[in-house]
Design an enzyme around this catalytic site. Structure first.
Site, PDB file in Angstrom:
ATOM      1  N   ARG A  60       0.468  10.361   0.551  1.00  0.00           N
ATOM      2  CA  ARG A  60       0.866  11.380   1.516  1.00  0.00           C
ATOM      3  C   ARG A  60       2.050  12.205   1.036  1.00  0.00           C
ATOM      4  NH1 ARG A  60       0.422   7.821   7.154  1.00  0.00           N
ATOM      5  NH2 ARG A  60      -1.446   6.677   6.511  1.00  0.00           N
ATOM      6  N   THR A  73      -4.518   6.089   1.809  1.00  0.00           N
ATOM      7  CA  THR A  73      -4.911   7.465   2.127  1.00  0.00           C
ATOM      8  C   THR A  73      -5.763   8.060   1.009  1.00  0.00           C
ATOM      9  OG1 THR A  73      -2.713   7.613   3.160  1.00  0.00           O
ATOM     10  CG2 THR A  73      -4.086   9.549   3.289  1.00  0.00           C
ATOM     11  N   GLU A 122       0.852  -1.201   0.000  1.00  0.00           N
ATOM     12  CA  GLU A 122       0.000   0.000   0.000  1.00  0.00           C
ATOM     13  C   GLU A 122       0.883   1.245   0.000  1.00  0.00           C
ATOM     14  OE1 GLU A 122      -2.803   2.509   3.087  1.00  0.00           O
ATOM     15  OE2 GLU A 122      -2.697   0.332   3.343  1.00  0.00           O
ATOM     16  N   LYS A 132     -10.980  -2.065   6.767  1.00  0.00           N
ATOM     17  CA  LYS A 132      -9.801  -1.654   7.523  1.00  0.00           C
ATOM     18  C   LYS A 132     -10.272  -1.116   8.876  1.00  0.00           C
ATOM     19  CE  LYS A 132      -6.308   2.058   7.302  1.00  0.00           C
ATOM     20  NZ  LYS A 132      -5.648   3.016   6.397  1.00  0.00           N
TER      21      LYS A 132
END
Length: 216
Positions: free
Chosen positions: A53, A77, A49, A137
């Site tokens: 960011r 994100t 993943e 998640k």
């Protein structure tokens, strides 16, 4: 062509079952992406993943998707529809969000990218289950209640499987992986910034091997 939610959930489940840990990567320099991903795959950790960011994230996803055999690269994100679309164009194979919103879920319905949405409460889990999401998640895992909370959900929410992420380390991962409703955990400890910046790919491969052995 969009896939239905059940097909996407099957893809998410398959990704979650590839290894006990999905590394959560913050990459500052896209040139590190390919050797990092090769080290992770060599260590037995294929699902990766890459979080949105940093400005390098999409280039990193593009490079891993194109150049690293055996890697299943995803995007983390994810907050907006445009995040989903950009990641899909870059070659991401799955998407992860820290939470959920009506607009993001609507965008996920229209996207071919399977989404692993984040939740922190039973009510959020139930709301997503109503929409067909069986794989979620749990974030931020440790601050939100940790393995005890997830274990408490196993009986009343038996159909849902989780990837807890947030505050988990190699030492505490087994507390989560021992739960019947946890398929894998997310962790940033596999790709620490100092090893990325130093180009310590052997060190990252060793961290990946230790993480892969958690299933043994």
């Amino acid at each position: 062509m969009t896939m239905n939610i059940e097909t996407k959930q099957q893809h998410v489940e398959a990704t979650m079952r590839l290894a006990p840990v999905i590394p959560v990567v913050i990459i500052e320099d896209a040139k590190h992406a390919v050797p990092m991903a090769r080290a992770l795959v060599a260590g037995g950790i294929p699902a990766i993943e890459v979080t949105l960011r940093t400005p390098a994230a999409l280039d990193a996803i593009r490079a891993i998707a194109a150049e690293v055999e055996g890697a299943v690269v995803g995007v983390g994100t994810v907050l907006t529809a445009s995040d989903l679309q950009a990641a899909e164009r870059a070659g991401a194979r799955f998407a992860v969000s820290p939470g959920m919103s009506p607009k993001l879920l609507a965008a996920a319905d229209d996207s071919t990218l399977p989404l692993l949405p984040g939740i922190a409460t039973a009510s959020e889990a139930m709301a997503l289950f109503e929409r067909g999401y069986r794989h979620l998640k749990f974030f931020p895992a440790v601050p939100a209640g940790g393995a005890k909370l997830l274990g408490a959900w196993a009986s009343p929410l038996p159909q849902i499987r989780f990837c807890p992420t947030g505050g988990i380390s190699l030492a505490t991962a087994k507390d989560f992986l021992s739960l019947s409703n946890v398929l894998c955990v997310g962790g940033s400890w596999l790709t620490p910034g100092d090893k990325l910046n130093a180009g310590d790919w052997a060190g990252i491969e060793q961290l990946a091997r230790e993480a892969a052995a958690l299933r043994a």
